[in-house]
Scaffold this active site. Structure first.
Site, PDB file in Angstrom:
ATOM      1  N   MET A  14     -62.156  66.754  -8.185  1.00 45.41           N
ATOM      2  CA  MET A  14     -62.636  66.216  -6.909  1.00 45.41           C
ATOM      3  C   MET A  14     -63.343  64.880  -7.091  1.00 45.41           C
ATOM      4  SD  MET A  14     -65.184  67.896  -4.076  1.00 45.41           S
ATOM      5  CE  MET A  14     -64.288  69.423  -3.940  1.00 45.41           C
ATOM      6  N   TYR A  20     -59.920  70.732 -15.816  1.00 43.23           N
ATOM      7  CA  TYR A  20     -59.583  72.028 -15.223  1.00 43.23           C
ATOM      8  C   TYR A  20     -58.230  72.526 -15.719  1.00 43.23           C
ATOM      9  CZ  TYR A  20     -63.366  71.745 -11.796  1.00 43.23           C
ATOM     10  OH  TYR A  20     -64.584  71.692 -11.192  1.00 43.23           O
ATOM     11  N   ARG A  25     -39.140  62.554  18.076  1.00 44.26           N
ATOM     12  CA  ARG A  25     -40.550  62.775  17.756  1.00 44.26           C
ATOM     13  C   ARG A  25     -41.372  62.432  18.991  1.00 44.26           C
ATOM     14  NH1 ARG A  25     -43.781  59.004  13.477  1.00 44.26           N
ATOM     15  NH2 ARG A  25     -43.476  57.577  15.231  1.00 44.26           N
ATOM     16  N   LYS A  57     -53.491  51.325  13.769  1.00 43.35           N
ATOM     17  CA  LYS A  57     -53.829  52.752  13.943  1.00 43.35           C
ATOM     18  C   LYS A  57     -54.438  53.309  12.656  1.00 43.35           C
ATOM     19  CE  LYS A  57     -49.094  53.996  12.612  1.00 43.35           C
ATOM     20  NZ  LYS A  57     -47.776  54.472  13.118  1.00 43.35           N
TER      21      LYS A  57
HETATM   22  C1  LIG Z   1     -46.859  53.431  12.736  1.00 38.20           C
HETATM   23  C2  LIG Z   1     -45.876  52.819  13.645  1.00 38.20           C
HETATM   24  C3  LIG Z   1     -45.438  51.496  13.437  1.00 38.20           C
HETATM   25  C4  LIG Z   1     -45.755  50.718  12.178  1.00 38.20           C
HETATM   26  O1  LIG Z   1     -44.927  51.224  11.164  1.00 38.20           O
HETATM   27  P1  LIG Z   1     -44.913  50.619   9.671  1.00 38.20           P
HETATM   28  O2  LIG Z   1     -43.794  51.316   9.016  1.00 38.20           O
HETATM   29  O3  LIG Z   1     -46.241  50.971   9.079  1.00 38.20           O
HETATM   30  O4  LIG Z   1     -44.722  49.162   9.789  1.00 38.20           O
HETATM   31  C5  LIG Z   1     -44.632  50.926  14.409  1.00 38.20           C
HETATM   32  N1  LIG Z   1     -44.236  51.629  15.497  1.00 38.20           N
HETATM   33  C6  LIG Z   1     -44.589  52.923  15.697  1.00 38.20           C
HETATM   34  C7  LIG Z   1     -44.110  53.636  16.902  1.00 38.20           C
HETATM   35  C8  LIG Z   1     -45.422  53.558  14.782  1.00 38.20           C
HETATM   36  O5  LIG Z   1     -45.771  54.838  14.968  1.00 38.20           O
END
Ligand SMILES: *Cc1c(COP(=O)(O)O)cnc(C)c1O
Length: 360
Positions: A304, A256, A139, A42
């Protein structure tokens, strides 16, 4: 995705070691010889480029199960893999508007609610799907009270998963209580593959392995834990060149808001990297870079486009176009994240579009 990014002349880049990604995948797989190891890709593979990483894992490690969040990510992944064989799970679940994408790219949802499950049932009653059971993270995923109603829809549930809230702390009591609640709920889905382990669970021992591991961050060289884990090989190295040098007299300031004041004759190297590239502003006057094998502290604000390093104490004084490393083999990403009040996850996913992704 990464193919479309523009390359900047003498700007920042990130070197991405695909062999190390594969080594981390194999290390995780070796933790659980009886289970299948998938790859969570992802968010553009945590900022490092979904297509090249997924292709490397598929070709070199025979990884055939992937997880993304959005069906659009799944569609891009299907195209990048150019294969109908891989299973691509979509954590985000379907909406009526996205059902055609699931269908066209053979994406497998992990259904999160009774509503999603009912929608799916109306359109694709027999297609294999996953179910995400919420065991206390509150969640995403089906409330424990809805699990039997989802099971009663008679969908083709091939995978029943849950997600640990405290996988960053192996000794946290919530891990065991979530596991127990999960095991109980999975009785509703006989024959489904079971999966509760992200990187943390995968590295926490066999109690959490079940049938399918879902590591993300560990593949990309980051620890899932609140301390570093040397089983994980570094993958990404954030690098940028020196673009200007300046000698300061005592009393002069840098950057800055003039947050750094020279207390002695001071040599400053300006580097072509800034918060616009995803380097955190919180690294100002706290984090450092590695340059010609020596460490130089950040002096003054992170702006930046530029970071200023105090290179006064370096035995090898840097020159124009020398390369500074901000995390990588010479500077563990975990230490850098800690110095910036962050974790490897947000350092990697925050890398900006201007940072050229280079694959080794
Ligand atoms: C992002 C995610 C993972 C992977 O988690 P890591 O801690 O990066 O290994 C696995 N399962 C779900 C549901 C996630 O949202």
């Amino acid at each position: 995705m990464s193919e479309e990014r523009n390359t900047i002349s003498r700007g920042p880049w990130v070197d991405i070691d695909l062999n190390a990604v594969c080594a981390n995948f194999a290390m995780i797989r070796n933790q659980a010889p009886g289970a299948e190891t998938a790859a969570v890709v992802k968010c553009d593979a945590y900022g490092l480029g979904m297509a090249p990483i997924a292709r490397a894992l598929a070709e070199r490690e025979q990884c055939s199960t992937f997880f993304v969040v959005y069906p659009e990510e799944g569609a891009a992944l299907r195209t990048a893999l150019n294969s109908a064989d891989a299973t691509i799970y979509v954590f985000g679940g379907p909406l009526s508007e996205t059902l055609p994408l699931f269908d066209r790219f053979s994406l497998t949802p992990t259904l999160n609610t009774l509503e999603e499950a009912t929608l799916w049932k109306q359109h694709f009653p027999n297609t294999p799907i996953g179910v995400h059971i919420d065991t206390g993270m509150n969640r995403r995923g089906a409330h424990i009270n809805d699990v039997s109603a989802i099971a009663n829809l008679g969908l083709n549930v091939v995978m029943a998963m849950s997600h640990l809230a405290c996988a960053s702390e192996p000794d946290h009591p919530m891990n065991q209580s979530q596991r127990a609640m999960y095991l109980d709920a999975t009785n509703h889905f006989p024959g489904a593959k079971l999966s509760i382990a992200s990187s943390g669970g995968a590295l926490m021992g066999s109690d959490y392995h079940f049938d399918l591991l879902r590591p993300g961050i560990a593949l990309y060289g980051g620890t899932p834990f609140t301390k570093d884990d040397k089983r994980i090989a570094p993958v990404a190295a954030l690098r940028a060149p020196v673009v200007q040098m300046r000698d300061l007299a005592p009393g002069e300031t840098v950057g800055y808001s003039a947050t750094f004041t020279a207390t002695r004759p001071t040599r400053i190297a300006t580097i072509a990297l800034g918060y616009g590239d995803g380097y955190p502003r919180s690294g100002a006057n706290r984090a450092c870079a590695s340059i010609n094998g020596e460490r130089a502290p950040i002096a003054g604000a992170v702006s930046m486009d530029f970071i200023t390093l105090d290179v006064t104490d370096l035995k090898n004084p840097p020159k124009l176009n020398d390369i500074a490393e901000f995390f990588g083999p010479n500077l563990p990403i975990f230490d850098v994240a800690q110095n910036c009040g962050m974790v490897p996850y947000d350092l990697l996913t925050g890398l900006g579009a201007r940072v050229d992704r280079r694959y080794l």
